[in-house]
Write an enzyme that holds these catalytic residues in place. Structure first.
Site, PDB file in Angstrom:
ATOM      1  N   LYS A 124       0.835  -1.223   0.000  1.00  0.00           N
ATOM      2  CA  LYS A 124       0.000   0.000   0.000  1.00  0.00           C
ATOM      3  C   LYS A 124       0.865   1.267   0.000  1.00  0.00           C
ATOM      4  O   LYS A 124       0.610   2.199  -0.753  1.00  0.00           O
ATOM      5  CB  LYS A 124      -0.915   0.051   1.243  1.00  0.00           C
ATOM      6  CG  LYS A 124      -1.866  -1.114   1.379  1.00  0.00           C
ATOM      7  CD  LYS A 124      -2.822  -0.905   2.543  1.00  0.00           C
ATOM      8  CE  LYS A 124      -2.168  -0.849   3.902  1.00  0.00           C
ATOM      9  NZ  LYS A 124      -1.510  -2.074   4.342  1.00  0.00           N
TER      10      LYS A 124
ATOM     11  N   ARG B 280      -9.465   0.940   8.713  1.00  0.00           N
ATOM     12  CA  ARG B 280      -9.044  -0.434   9.001  1.00  0.00           C
ATOM     13  C   ARG B 280     -10.128  -1.194   9.763  1.00  0.00           C
ATOM     14  O   ARG B 280      -9.933  -2.373  10.065  1.00  0.00           O
ATOM     15  CB  ARG B 280      -7.775  -0.403   9.866  1.00  0.00           C
ATOM     16  CG  ARG B 280      -6.463  -0.573   9.105  1.00  0.00           C
ATOM     17  CD  ARG B 280      -5.345  -0.426  10.092  1.00  0.00           C
ATOM     18  NE  ARG B 280      -4.152  -1.108   9.766  1.00  0.00           N
ATOM     19  CZ  ARG B 280      -3.046  -0.527   9.299  1.00  0.00           C
ATOM     20  NH1 ARG B 280      -3.040   0.762   9.034  1.00  0.00           N
ATOM     21  NH2 ARG B 280      -1.955  -1.226   9.109  1.00  0.00           N
TER      22      ARG B 280
ATOM     23  N   ARG C   9      11.801  -5.957   5.251  1.00  0.00           N
ATOM     24  CA  ARG C   9      11.534  -4.587   4.815  1.00  0.00           C
ATOM     25  C   ARG C   9      12.446  -3.584   5.527  1.00  0.00           C
ATOM     26  O   ARG C   9      12.697  -3.687   6.728  1.00  0.00           O
ATOM     27  CB  ARG C   9      10.071  -4.276   5.128  1.00  0.00           C
ATOM     28  CG  ARG C   9       9.577  -2.946   4.689  1.00  0.00           C
ATOM     29  CD  ARG C   9       8.086  -2.970   4.492  1.00  0.00           C
ATOM     30  NE  ARG C   9       7.324  -3.070   5.729  1.00  0.00           N
ATOM     31  CZ  ARG C   9       5.994  -2.991   5.771  1.00  0.00           C
ATOM     32  NH1 ARG C   9       5.302  -2.829   4.661  1.00  0.00           N
ATOM     33  NH2 ARG C   9       5.360  -3.079   6.901  1.00  0.00           N
TER      34      ARG C   9
ATOM     35  N   ARG D  89      11.521  -1.262  10.850  1.00  0.00           N
ATOM     36  CA  ARG D  89      10.455  -0.876  11.795  1.00  0.00           C
ATOM     37  C   ARG D  89      10.360  -1.871  12.947  1.00  0.00           C
ATOM     38  O   ARG D  89      10.471  -3.069  12.737  1.00  0.00           O
ATOM     39  CB  ARG D  89       9.108  -0.818  11.062  1.00  0.00           C
ATOM     40  CG  ARG D  89       8.829   0.521  10.421  1.00  0.00           C
ATOM     41  CD  ARG D  89       7.613   0.475   9.543  1.00  0.00           C
ATOM     42  NE  ARG D  89       6.445  -0.141  10.154  1.00  0.00           N
ATOM     43  CZ  ARG D  89       5.257  -0.220   9.555  1.00  0.00           C
ATOM     44  NH1 ARG D  89       5.091   0.272   8.344  1.00  0.00           N
ATOM     45  NH2 ARG D  89       4.232  -0.778  10.152  1.00  0.00           N
TER      46      ARG D  89
ATOM     47  N   ARG E 282      -0.147  -8.784  13.370  1.00  0.00           N
ATOM     48  CA  ARG E 282      -0.750  -7.730  12.535  1.00  0.00           C
ATOM     49  C   ARG E 282      -1.597  -8.343  11.414  1.00  0.00           C
ATOM     50  O   ARG E 282      -2.660  -7.817  11.079  1.00  0.00           O
ATOM     51  CB  ARG E 282       0.350  -6.837  11.956  1.00  0.00           C
ATOM     52  CG  ARG E 282       0.932  -5.903  13.018  1.00  0.00           C
ATOM     53  CD  ARG E 282       2.263  -5.317  12.608  1.00  0.00           C
ATOM     54  NE  ARG E 282       2.185  -4.493  11.438  1.00  0.00           N
ATOM     55  CZ  ARG E 282       3.206  -4.296  10.605  1.00  0.00           C
ATOM     56  NH1 ARG E 282       4.366  -4.859  10.816  1.00  0.00           N
ATOM     57  NH2 ARG E 282       3.054  -3.507   9.562  1.00  0.00           N
TER      58      ARG E 282
HETATM   59  P1  AMP Z   1       1.000   0.762   8.994  1.00  0.00           P
HETATM   60  O1  AMP Z   1       2.191   1.644   8.818  1.00  0.00           O
HETATM   61  O2  AMP Z   1      -0.163   1.162   8.144  1.00  0.00           O
HETATM   62  O3  AMP Z   1       1.345  -0.702   8.872  1.00  0.00           O
HETATM   63  O4  AMP Z   1       0.498   0.968  10.508  1.00  0.00           O
HETATM   64  C1  AMP Z   1       1.358   0.665  11.592  1.00  0.00           C
HETATM   65  C2  AMP Z   1       0.534   0.579  12.870  1.00  0.00           C
HETATM   66  O5  AMP Z   1      -0.091   1.838  13.136  1.00  0.00           O
HETATM   67  C3  AMP Z   1      -0.594  -0.434  12.869  1.00  0.00           C
HETATM   68  O6  AMP Z   1      -0.150  -1.749  13.170  1.00  0.00           O
HETATM   69  C4  AMP Z   1      -1.484   0.139  13.971  1.00  0.00           C
HETATM   70  O7  AMP Z   1      -0.952  -0.116  15.264  1.00  0.00           O
HETATM   71  C5  AMP Z   1      -1.378   1.642  13.719  1.00  0.00           C
HETATM   72  N1  AMP Z   1      -2.400   2.091  12.745  1.00  0.00           N
HETATM   73  C6  AMP Z   1      -2.188   2.630  11.514  1.00  0.00           C
HETATM   74  N2  AMP Z   1      -3.348   2.928  10.916  1.00  0.00           N
HETATM   75  C7  AMP Z   1      -4.326   2.553  11.763  1.00  0.00           C
HETATM   76  C8  AMP Z   1      -5.746   2.575  11.713  1.00  0.00           C
HETATM   77  N3  AMP Z   1      -6.406   3.036  10.637  1.00  0.00           N
HETATM   78  N4  AMP Z   1      -6.427   2.113  12.791  1.00  0.00           N
HETATM   79  C9  AMP Z   1      -5.800   1.654  13.877  1.00  0.00           C
HETATM   80  N5  AMP Z   1      -4.469   1.580  14.003  1.00  0.00           N
HETATM   81  C10 AMP Z   1      -3.725   2.026  12.948  1.00  0.00           C
END
Ligand code: AMP
Length: 213
Positions: A13, A86, A125, A158, A169
């Protein structure tokens, strides 16, 4: 044109959003990036969100919705939502936020990837903390070892990109986020893209869909 990129962690994404934002002059709204920045800035939101992020869990809906509400009401430019919504609650609230701001979502791209490949993709990654460009230790190395091709910043792994957290996740994704595929199908906004292919092919397929409609 406002877009949503939907897909499991590691489905690409962020990478696709960045390419698309550069070409179509859109703003990249990644809730993950916003939350990580808040953690680095040690804001109250960031400090509270950190425990969820570290555990591989979702940050509570109200907190993420507040971030998105503030951001969407402030920007004039069209945008890509990457990693939001999400949950169904986030999706229905997004609808209200958009209506209030006289905006709408035009396309939802679902990056469909085989789950068994995702953990390896995530574990390998590397990310530039400065510009957010994503690399991979096996399939997309930077030109100079561990330095970002764009700005020479040392790349980071990360803290939630290890096998254990990635597994949690992905499970969270299956439970909470996958129902959004049906939700956006019913809204007639969903376009499914095979995300098991190369970055370039996935991008080409997305552009073909945009050109066709
Ligand atoms: P990402 O970078 O999109 O993989 O997001 C990393 C982390 O941020 C996720 O595992 C969640 O802990 C938090 N996070 C990001 N976007 C959301 C969302 N829309 N709702 C809830 N938690 C989020």
């Amino acid at each position: 044109m406002n877009l949503i990129f939907l897909g499991a962690p590691g489905s690409g994404k962020g990478t696709q959003s960045k390419k698309m934002c550069a070409e179509y002059n859109l703003i990249h709204l990644s809730t993950g990036d916003i939350i990580r920045q808040a953690i680095r800035d040690k804001t109250n939101v960031g400090l509270d969100a950190k425990k969820y992020l570290d555990a591989g869990k979702l940050v509570p809906d109200d907190q993420v919705i507040a971030i998105v509400n503030e951001t969407i009401s402030e920007i004039e430019q069209d945008f890509i939502l990457d990693g939001f919504p999400r949950t169904i609650k986030q999706a229905t609230t997004l609808q209200d936020i958009l209506e209030t701001n006289n905006k709408q979502i035009d396309f939802v791209f679902y990056l469909e990837a085989d789950l068994e490949h995702l953990i390896a993709r995530i574990a390998n990654r590397l990310v530039c903390p400065e510009c957010g460009t994503v690399y991979n230790k096996i399939i997309k190395m930077p030109k100079i070892d561990n330095l970002c091709d764009n700005d020479n910043t040392p790349l980071i792994h990360r803290s939630d990109d290890n096998e254990e957290k990635a597994t949690i996740r992905i499970q969270t994704y299956l439970n909470e986020t996958l129902p959004l595929v049906e939700y956006y199908q019913e809204e007639n906004l969903l376009h499914v893209v095979d995300a098991n292919q190369s970055t370039e092919l996935v991008y080409k397929n997305i552009k073909n869909i945009l050109d066709r409609v």
